[in-house]
Motif scaffolding. Structure first.
Motif, mmCIF file in Angstrom:
data_model
loop_
_atom_site.group_PDB
_atom_site.id
_atom_site.type_symbol
_atom_site.label_atom_id
_atom_site.label_comp_id
_atom_site.label_asym_id
_atom_site.label_seq_id
_atom_site.Cartn_x
_atom_site.Cartn_y
_atom_site.Cartn_z
ATOM 1 N N LEU A 32 4.437 -15.959 3.165
ATOM 2 C CA LEU A 32 5.199 -16.629 2.112
ATOM 3 C C LEU A 32 4.768 -18.084 1.948
ATOM 4 N N GLU A 33 4.422 -18.749 3.043
ATOM 5 C CA GLU A 33 3.913 -20.127 2.943
ATOM 6 C C GLU A 33 2.584 -20.151 2.199
ATOM 7 N N VAL A 51 11.122 -18.701 3.192
ATOM 8 C CA VAL A 51 10.622 -19.208 4.477
ATOM 9 C C VAL A 51 11.742 -19.950 5.196
ATOM 10 N N ARG A 52 12.464 -20.763 4.462
ATOM 11 C CA ARG A 52 13.575 -21.518 5.052
ATOM 12 C C ARG A 52 14.646 -20.571 5.603
ATOM 13 N N ALA A 53 14.921 -19.496 4.881
ATOM 14 C CA ALA A 53 15.912 -18.520 5.341
ATOM 15 C C ALA A 53 15.431 -17.797 6.598
ATOM 16 N N ILE A 54 14.152 -17.471 6.654
ATOM 17 C CA ILE A 54 13.603 -16.820 7.855
ATOM 18 C C ILE A 54 13.748 -17.745 9.056
ATOM 19 N N ARG A 55 13.404 -19.002 8.875
ATOM 20 C CA ARG A 55 13.494 -19.960 9.985
ATOM 21 C C ARG A 55 14.947 -20.149 10.423
ATOM 22 N N ALA A 56 15.877 -20.172 9.469
ATOM 23 C CA ALA A 56 17.298 -20.296 9.815
ATOM 24 C C ALA A 56 17.766 -19.055 10.578
#
Length: 142
Positions: A32-33, A51-56
């Motif tokens: 995704l990045e 990506v932000r949701a995966i990291r969260a």
């Protein structure tokens, strides 16, 4: 296109996978990045939001934090009637916790909260928790 459509099933699957699917989610985040670097506009923003949701998700769901509970695949849609209105609740996973001879169970619903309006997040969480409890109790699932 619905927000987070690119990751919903992956996150749901990760809930019941060893180490919460860390390797698969890392790979997905990397893809995704790369997509975000190629795209513009909405497609770029959505990839970065995913990506932000995966990291969260990865920061929240750590094996050590959940070592005392068991996570299982979600049951099918739970239906119940409240005051004549049919409610359908779909869980992302089921959870059980056993201590001594008592087993408690419940459900998990992933809430994707990186929307523009986050002012009512507490209310959204309370509503989601209430609906889950209502459905599990009223649907004879507990």
């Amino acid at each position: 296109m619905a927000a987070y459509a690119q990751i919903r099933s992956s996150l749901r699957k990760a809930l019941t996978t060893v180490r919460f699917g860390k390797d698969d989610l890392d790979f997905l985040a990397d893809r995704l990045e790369a997509k975000a670097r190629r795209e513009k506009g909405h497609a770029r923003d959505e990839a970065l939001r995913c990506v932000r949701a995966i990291r969260a998700f990865q920061a929240t769901f750590r094996p050590k934090s959940f070592s005392r509970v068991e996570l299982h695949s979600a049951p099918g849609t739970i239906s119940t009637r409240v005051e004549g209105v049919k409610l359908n609740v779909t869980l992302d996973a089921a959870v059980t916790f056993t201590q001594s001879d008592v087993t408690n169970s419940g459900g998990i619903v992933l809430l994707y909260a990186f929307s523009a309006d986050r002012s009512a997040i507490k209310e959204r969480l309370a509503n989601a928790a209430g609906l889950i409890l209502w459905a599990l109790k009223g649907g004879d699932q507990m």
